[in-house]
Design an enzyme around this catalytic site. Structure first.
Site, PDB file in Angstrom:
ATOM      1  N   PRO A  32      -3.051  11.246  40.606  1.00  0.00           N
ATOM      2  CA  PRO A  32      -3.782  12.517  41.323  1.00  0.00           C
ATOM      3  C   PRO A  32      -2.885  12.571  42.746  1.00  0.00           C
ATOM      4  O   PRO A  32      -3.145  11.576  43.418  1.00  0.00           O
ATOM      5  CB  PRO A  32      -5.028  12.246  41.563  1.00  0.00           C
ATOM      6  N   GLY A  33      -3.558  14.036  43.112  1.00  0.00           N
ATOM      7  CA  GLY A  33      -2.952  14.087  44.684  1.00  0.00           C
ATOM      8  C   GLY A  33      -1.788  14.216  45.050  1.00  0.00           C
ATOM      9  O   GLY A  33      -1.432  14.255  46.566  1.00  0.00           O
TER      10      GLY A  33
ATOM     11  N   GLY B 211       2.568  11.999  37.972  1.00  0.00           N
ATOM     12  CA  GLY B 211       2.063  10.982  38.647  1.00  0.00           C
ATOM     13  C   GLY B 211       0.827  11.015  38.795  1.00  0.00           C
ATOM     14  O   GLY B 211      -0.360  12.198  38.204  1.00  0.00           O
TER      15      GLY B 211
ATOM     16  N   HIS C 182     -15.259 -11.532  52.619  1.00  0.00           N
ATOM     17  CA  HIS C 182     -13.925 -10.649  51.477  1.00  0.00           C
ATOM     18  C   HIS C 182     -12.609 -11.128  52.660  1.00  0.00           C
ATOM     19  O   HIS C 182     -11.706 -11.459  52.620  1.00  0.00           O
ATOM     20  CB  HIS C 182     -14.361  -9.792  51.668  1.00  0.00           C
TER      21      HIS C 182
ATOM     22  N   HIS D  97     -21.252 -11.908  53.350  1.00  0.00           N
ATOM     23  CA  HIS D  97     -20.268 -11.005  51.769  1.00  0.00           C
ATOM     24  C   HIS D  97     -19.400 -10.542  52.217  1.00  0.00           C
ATOM     25  O   HIS D  97     -18.402 -10.840  52.244  1.00  0.00           O
ATOM     26  CB  HIS D  97     -21.354 -10.193  51.381  1.00  0.00           C
ATOM     27  N   GLU D  98     -19.400  -9.952  53.436  1.00  0.00           N
ATOM     28  CA  GLU D  98     -17.747  -8.810  54.290  1.00  0.00           C
ATOM     29  C   GLU D  98     -17.704 -10.090  54.918  1.00  0.00           C
ATOM     30  O   GLU D  98     -15.994 -10.362  54.985  1.00  0.00           O
ATOM     31  CB  GLU D  98     -18.315  -8.012  54.963  1.00  0.00           C
TER      32      GLU D  98
HETATM   33  P1  ADP Z   1      -1.696  16.572  42.526  1.00  0.00           P
HETATM   34  O1  ADP Z   1      -1.682  18.163  41.559  1.00  0.00           O
HETATM   35  O2  ADP Z   1      -0.229  16.058  41.327  1.00  0.00           O
HETATM   36  O3  ADP Z   1      -3.135  16.429  41.946  1.00  0.00           O
HETATM   37  P2  ADP Z   1      -1.822  18.560  44.323  1.00  0.00           P
HETATM   38  O4  ADP Z   1      -0.882  19.190  44.282  1.00  0.00           O
HETATM   39  O5  ADP Z   1      -3.515  19.587  44.053  1.00  0.00           O
HETATM   40  O6  ADP Z   1      -1.702  16.759  43.296  1.00  0.00           O
HETATM   41  O7  ADP Z   1      -2.142  17.967  46.219  1.00  0.00           O
HETATM   42  C1  ADP Z   1      -3.632  18.720  46.545  1.00  0.00           C
HETATM   43  C2  ADP Z   1      -2.733  18.528  48.134  1.00  0.00           C
HETATM   44  O8  ADP Z   1      -1.890  17.939  49.045  1.00  0.00           O
HETATM   45  C3  ADP Z   1      -2.294  20.089  48.095  1.00  0.00           C
HETATM   46  O9  ADP Z   1      -2.922  21.511  47.968  1.00  0.00           O
HETATM   47  C4  ADP Z   1      -1.067  19.689  49.359  1.00  0.00           C
HETATM   48  O10 ADP Z   1      -1.954  20.336  50.639  1.00  0.00           O
HETATM   49  C5  ADP Z   1      -1.765  18.157  49.736  1.00  0.00           C
HETATM   50  N1  ADP Z   1      -0.482  17.155  48.792  1.00  0.00           N
HETATM   51  C6  ADP Z   1      -0.325  16.829  48.258  1.00  0.00           C
HETATM   52  N2  ADP Z   1       1.104  16.430  48.097  1.00  0.00           N
HETATM   53  C7  ADP Z   1       2.034  17.181  48.670  1.00  0.00           C
HETATM   54  C8  ADP Z   1       2.966  16.820  49.323  1.00  0.00           C
HETATM   55  N3  ADP Z   1       4.071  16.284  49.255  1.00  0.00           N
HETATM   56  N4  ADP Z   1       3.356  17.827  50.632  1.00  0.00           N
HETATM   57  C9  ADP Z   1       2.578  18.184  50.762  1.00  0.00           C
HETATM   58  N5  ADP Z   1       1.009  18.471  50.847  1.00  0.00           N
HETATM   59  C10 ADP Z   1       0.767  18.253  49.654  1.00  0.00           C
HETATM   60 ZN    ZN Z   2     -17.927  -7.084  48.381  1.00  0.00          ZN
END
Ligand code: ADP
Ligand code: ZN
Length: 590
Positions: free
Chosen positions: A192-193, A190, A416, A412-413
């Site tokens: 990132p983050g 999935g 958009h 420009h803005e």
């Molecule tokens: P990935 O490994 O998918 O890139 P991470 O697990 O490193 O993402 O997520 C980074 C941070 O974002 C986590 O440490 C957490 O604090 C927050 N986070 C991400 N998804 C969740 C979630 N579903 N619930 C709570 N916190 C989340």
């Molecule tokens: Zn622009």
């Protein structure tokens, strides 16, 4: 173990310091050896009172007489000197004289420095730092125990899917007594983050087993063979604890699909991948080791990795929907002093935010509140944080911006924003600003997209038109010669989107429903056809954007003038401009 290592190092460091201090003190306190003329030496020699002579090629020699008295005298530099004193029964030492008071600290200093060096080289396993992360994993593993499924908000399906992995880690015997094979490898994929690492940590925490984390990128760009040996070490270490979760982030770095021509692959990566596969098939069912790996894209991985018995369970960790966002916001706001915040509203405003981005948002808001010395975190702080997360910090010093540049940015803005209002009326344009950000943008237009599972062709084309609106407004107002570099990131995104439409989403003519990736190397002829189609598409869209702007010049001027005056406009002010010029022309079909 690491703490112990540090303690062991304290002793030699202290000894080394004391030695250095005593050497310095010694050179102050100790009086240099006195000098006596060569004649005195000859007299001493004659009276047999000389015990030994320190004889080197230096201009002075040191003489030891009775009662441990030393003095220096000149080196006569005659060839027969040594022989002549030897015949008188004097000991000749061919070295310079050094006081024993000095020798002791020097020896101590040397040996302690040697000890420290050896220890450090051993500790780093001769590696360039990265391997230490395997070495120091134990400490980390203990820390992570505190996380559990409650630390993961939303992601219900993914949690559900790893639930039995936890159960397996707790009772591997139960499963093996049924002859059931549990997954050895789980791939979380999935954007990132989205919480893939978090989920893996939670699995370890729930099952109460150590968590070993490495990143695929740690294994590449090292000498051939090192990656593979790191893998073996990692597994050895994990096995030494019995049960464990091994987490490999960015698995694609080692497990990317091998390119078509078999010989062209990187040897190092193949070796690392093979070591991983061997290790994974090497541990017995009842050992209770699970390897979890994360990647942004499952389709990039080599099939060998995904075969049964390897990473055979694939779990998607997707961007949170509005309900999940609300849960994540709640989770991260739990321990912070918030005031009357409508979390549901914020969940709606943050479509396409990942969990990590939401956490970042809440944290930035807390920082803003702290800077304001406000006792509670309020909506205004979240507002400022939202702008920071989406666009970066505002540049504080704006005095150096030329009036001409401000004007170009304003148009420009405005371009958009106006195109967005006209072609995507269902999307809210929440903010337009010409305040530059520290991320390098001259200004920005922020709109809140609707939560959508799919994007259709019409929507994508409209989004591209919004992207082109900035450059089109510049060109219309200031002429072709005056267009700026300000549109570069818009154009990058435009190119990327159009290319994807034609080569990946099956929305173009040159490839039809075929995707470029699966076709492999295309002929020059086909590449040109794709390029032509991309070019035609963008030209047509750009022409329509210019037409729309020309038909709505009054609105464009109105928005730009307001921007020049107020710098930032909200939705209401924007709509005021367009209402005056309300007959929006129908879009030309493409
Ligand atoms: P990935 O490994 O998918 O890139 P991470 O697990 O490193 O993402 O997520 C980074 C941070 O974002 C986590 O440490 C957490 O604090 C927050 N986070 C991400 N998804 C969740 C979630 N579903 N619930 C709570 N916190 C989340
Ligand atoms: Zn622009």
């Amino acid at each position: 173990m690491n703490k112990l290592k540090k303690k062991i190092l304290i002793l030699p460091i202290v000894v080394a310091l004391i030695s250095i201090l005593s050497l310095v003190a010694f050179s102050f306190i100790y009086e240099p050896i006195s000098y006596k003329p060569y004649n005195t030496f000859l007299n001493d020699l004659a009276s047999n009172s000389v015990e030994s002579v320190y004889y080197t090629t230096s201009p002075k020699i040191t003489v030891k007489i009775a009662n441990n008295v030393y003095y220096e005298t000149d080196n006569p530099r005659v060839d027969t000197f040594k022989e002549s004193i030897l015949t008188q029964g004097v000991e000749v030492l061919e070295q310079s004289y050094m006081s024993p008071l000095k020798i002791i600290p020097i020896v101590l200093l040397g040996s302690s420095v040697g000890f420290i060096l050896i220890f450090m080289i051993k500790g780093s396993n001769l590696s360039k730092g990265k391997l230490k992360s395997v070495d120091s994993l134990h400490a980390e593993a203990v820390e992570e125990m505190t996380l559990n499924f409650e630390s993961v908000a939303g992601n219900e399906e993914a949690k559900e899917s790893v639930m039995d992995v936890v159960d397996f880690l707790k009772n591997p015997e139960k499963y093996s007594s049924y002859g059931a094979k549990m997954p050895r490898g789980v791939i979380l994929y999935g954007e990132p983050g989205t919480g893939k690492t978090l989920l893996a940590k939670a699995v370890a925490g729930e099952a109460n087993v150590p968590f070993y984390a490495v990143s695929g990128s740690d294994f590449i760009q090292v000498y051939v063979g090192v990656g593979a040996s790191r893998i073996r070490q990692l597994f050895k270490k994990a096995k030494s604890h019995g049960k464990a979760v091994i987490f490999i982030d960015e698995i694609d770095a080692i497990g990317k699909k091998r390119s078509g021509n078999a010989s062209g692959g990187s040897d190092e990566r193949d070796q690392t991948l093979n070591a991983l596969l061997t290790e994974m098939s090497g541990f017995a069912e009842k050992e209770g080791i699970v390897v979890m790996a994360a990647t942004n894209r499952l389709d990039m991985l080599d099939d060998a990795l995904l075969r049964p018995g390897r990473f055979d369970r694939h779990i998607e960790v997707s961007l949170p929907d509005v309900q999940a966002r609300e849960k994540i916001l709640n989770l991260h706001m739990k321990n912070k002093p918030f005031d009357k915040i409508n979390i549901n509203d914020w969940a709606k405003k943050t479509s396409y935010f990942s969990g990590a981005k939401l956490e970042h948002l809440v944290n930035e808001a807390a920082i803003f509140a702290c800077k304001d010395e406000s006792p509670l975190i309020e909506d205004i702080h979240l507002d400022s944080a939202f702008n920071v997360v989406v666009a970066g910090h505002e540049k504080k010093n704006r005095s150096h911006i030329r009036e001409e540049d401000r004007k170009i940015t304003a148009y420009h803005e405005a371009g958009h924003a106006l195109i967005s209002l006209i072609v995507l009326p269902e999307e809210k344009v929440s903010k337009v600003t010409i305040i530059p950000t520290t991320k390098g943008a001259g200004g920005y237009t922020m709109s809140i997209p609707e939560d959508k599972l799919y994007q259709n062709k019409e929507y994508i084309l409209n989004r591209i038109m919004v992207l082109l609106g900035g450059r089109a407004a510049e060109e219309i107002l200031f002429g072709k010669e005056k267009i700026t570099t300000g549109a570069s990131s818009d154009l990058k995104r435009t190119t990327n989107t159009i290319r994807n439409m034609i080569t990946t989403y099956g929305m173009g003519d040159s490839l039809g429903l075929l995707t470029e990736e699966e076709l492999g190397d295309l002929s020059h002829h086909h590449k040109m056809a794709i390029l032509d189609e991309c070019k035609n598409t963008v030209d047509t869209l750009y022409a329509s954007v210019k037409d729309i702007l020309k038909e709505n010049m009054e609105s464009l001027h109105c928005i730009s003038n307001n921007l020049l005056e107020y710098e930032t406009l909200d939705e209401e002010k924007l709509i005021n401009c367009t209402i005056k010029n309300s007959e929006n022309k129908k879009l030309k079909e493409i």
